[in-house]
Write a protein that holds these residues in place. Structure first.
Motif, mmCIF file in Angstrom:
data_model
loop_
_atom_site.group_PDB
_atom_site.id
_atom_site.type_symbol
_atom_site.label_atom_id
_atom_site.label_comp_id
_atom_site.label_asym_id
_atom_site.label_seq_id
_atom_site.Cartn_x
_atom_site.Cartn_y
_atom_site.Cartn_z
ATOM 1 N N HIS A 1 -7.238 -23.331 4.540
ATOM 2 C CA HIS A 1 -7.925 -23.658 5.918
ATOM 3 C C HIS A 1 -8.294 -22.444 6.510
ATOM 4 O O HIS A 1 -7.830 -21.321 6.258
ATOM 5 C CB HIS A 1 -6.965 -24.338 6.703
ATOM 6 C CG HIS A 1 -7.322 -24.865 7.949
ATOM 7 N ND1 HIS A 1 -7.476 -24.317 9.318
ATOM 8 C CD2 HIS A 1 -7.835 -26.135 8.207
ATOM 9 C CE1 HIS A 1 -8.186 -25.068 9.906
ATOM 10 N NE2 HIS A 1 -8.253 -26.459 9.522
ATOM 11 N N MET A 2 -9.301 -22.459 7.426
ATOM 12 C CA MET A 2 -9.847 -21.308 8.023
ATOM 13 C C MET A 2 -8.634 -20.668 8.840
ATOM 14 O O MET A 2 -8.911 -19.364 8.808
ATOM 15 C CB MET A 2 -10.844 -21.560 9.038
ATOM 16 C CG MET A 2 -12.078 -22.525 7.972
ATOM 17 S SD MET A 2 -12.982 -21.434 6.978
ATOM 18 C CE MET A 2 -13.878 -20.300 8.223
ATOM 19 N N SER A 3 -7.934 -21.320 9.344
ATOM 20 C CA SER A 3 -6.786 -20.567 10.092
ATOM 21 C C SER A 3 -5.900 -19.709 9.163
ATOM 22 O O SER A 3 -5.052 -19.179 9.627
ATOM 23 C CB SER A 3 -5.973 -21.755 10.939
ATOM 24 O OG SER A 3 -5.429 -22.698 9.998
ATOM 25 N N ASP A 4 -6.076 -19.738 7.853
ATOM 26 C CA ASP A 4 -5.231 -19.152 7.084
ATOM 27 C C ASP A 4 -5.402 -17.568 6.875
ATOM 28 O O ASP A 4 -4.868 -16.877 6.299
ATOM 29 C CB ASP A 4 -5.122 -19.833 5.785
ATOM 30 C CG ASP A 4 -4.356 -21.198 5.741
ATOM 31 O OD1 ASP A 4 -4.727 -22.000 4.834
ATOM 32 O OD2 ASP A 4 -3.547 -21.286 6.398
ATOM 33 N N ALA A 5 -6.632 -17.451 7.249
ATOM 34 C CA ALA A 5 -7.379 -15.838 7.164
ATOM 35 C C ALA A 5 -6.527 -15.049 8.036
ATOM 36 O O ALA A 5 -6.111 -15.116 9.325
ATOM 37 C CB ALA A 5 -8.615 -16.007 7.884
ATOM 38 N N ALA A 6 -5.737 -14.008 7.411
ATOM 39 C CA ALA A 6 -4.737 -13.253 8.043
ATOM 40 C C ALA A 6 -4.233 -12.250 7.049
ATOM 41 O O ALA A 6 -4.837 -12.255 5.958
ATOM 42 C CB ALA A 6 -3.548 -13.873 8.574
ATOM 43 N N GLU A 7 -3.312 -11.473 7.366
ATOM 44 C CA GLU A 7 -2.794 -10.460 6.364
ATOM 45 C C GLU A 7 -1.141 -11.035 5.990
ATOM 46 O O GLU A 7 -0.609 -11.443 7.052
ATOM 47 C CB GLU A 7 -2.781 -9.297 6.842
ATOM 48 C CG GLU A 7 -2.295 -8.157 5.877
ATOM 49 C CD GLU A 7 -2.568 -6.585 6.013
ATOM 50 O OE1 GLU A 7 -3.004 -6.503 7.383
ATOM 51 O OE2 GLU A 7 -2.725 -5.834 5.059
ATOM 52 N N TYR A 8 -0.868 -10.835 4.657
ATOM 53 C CA TYR A 8 0.344 -11.421 4.344
ATOM 54 C C TYR A 8 1.162 -10.458 3.710
ATOM 55 O O TYR A 8 0.850 -9.633 2.776
ATOM 56 C CB TYR A 8 -0.033 -12.741 3.374
ATOM 57 C CG TYR A 8 -0.652 -13.954 3.981
ATOM 58 C CD1 TYR A 8 -2.052 -14.003 4.153
ATOM 59 C CD2 TYR A 8 0.200 -15.075 4.361
ATOM 60 C CE1 TYR A 8 -2.745 -14.867 4.808
ATOM 61 C CE2 TYR A 8 -0.344 -16.103 4.846
ATOM 62 C CZ TYR A 8 -1.807 -15.915 5.255
ATOM 63 O OH TYR A 8 -2.263 -17.074 5.766
#
Lengths: 116, 114
Positions: free
Chosen positions: B82-89
């Motif tokens: 989902h677009m909201s998954d854009a992040a650093e992991y």
């Protein structure tokens, strides 16, 4: 908000100055941790407290760095004679002992330090 | 001593596609393993953890990870991005007993294409 809080969120200083950061953990948490995160890297452990006792320090924590947790509640991290290499995000985390949480660490938003 | 290697510093996926983030660990003792997510200008949020028991662990936001001792891996997956998954992991490991500090990998930045 009952999470971990850090102050200030941003700090710009000149090389050679001293800076102090504060961390307020979640109220029932007795363990408190400091980490440093530089650009493009994961957080690196600096030190941790159990109540007011500082139980472990990383080799990254040079003698210019000192951390305290005088009453087992909030903690301060002081950097003396700052260097440009100290520019980083300083993260604080807290946890409670034992139980099913397996010492889950809850992180604050961090203090971003820029040394000019 | 514990350490973590995250393979791939950047991952780009299409919305609705599988997300796969790789993590391999090194530990002298059976470890605790964690995945954290960091959104811009925010602290780290725990996605999921492996401590004992079932090797497939489910976390928040539809993520899951499988502990494979034989491969010393703890890869993170999500079936549909989902677009909201854009992040650093970040993958992290902690030794057991009285070793409370976390050792983190270098992180993987996820971008999601519409």
């Amino acid at each position: 908000d009952t999470g971990v809080s850090q102050d200030p969120r941003h700090k710009i200083t000149k090389r050679g100055q001293n800076v102090t950061f504060r961390c307020d953990p979640i109220s029932e948490h007795n363990r408190l941790y400091w980490y440093r995160q530089t650009l493009g890297q994961g957080p690196e452990f600096l030190t941790y407290f159990q109540n007011e006792a500082q139980l472990e320090k990383s080799r990254l924590l040079s003698d210019r760095f000192s951390a305290e947790r005088p009453k087992g509640s909030f903690s301060t991290l002081e950097i003396q004679r700052t260097e440009q290499g100290d520019s980083a995000m300083y993260l604080c985390a807290s946890s409670k002992p034992g139980g099913s949480s397996y010492n889950e660490q809850f992180f604050g938003p961090g203090t971003r330090l820029t040394v000019l | 001593a514990q350490s973590v290697t995250q393979l791939g510093s950047h991952v780009s996926v299409s919305e609705g596609a599988l997300v796969l983030l790789r993590c391999n660990y090194s530990s002298s003792v059976p470890p605790y393993l964690f995945w954290y997510v960091q959104y811009p200008n925010q602290g780290l949020q725990l996605l999921l953890k492996y401590t004992t028991g079932a090797t497939l662990v489910k976390g928040i936001n539809g993520f899951e990870a499988e502990f494979k001792k034989s491969e010393t891996s703890f890869h993170l997956t999500k079936p549909s991005a989902h677009m909201s998954d854009a992040a650093e992991y970040f993958c992290a490991v902690r030794g057991r007993a009285n070793d409370y500090k976390l050792s983190f990998g270098a992180g993987t930045t996820v971008t999601v294409r519409a």
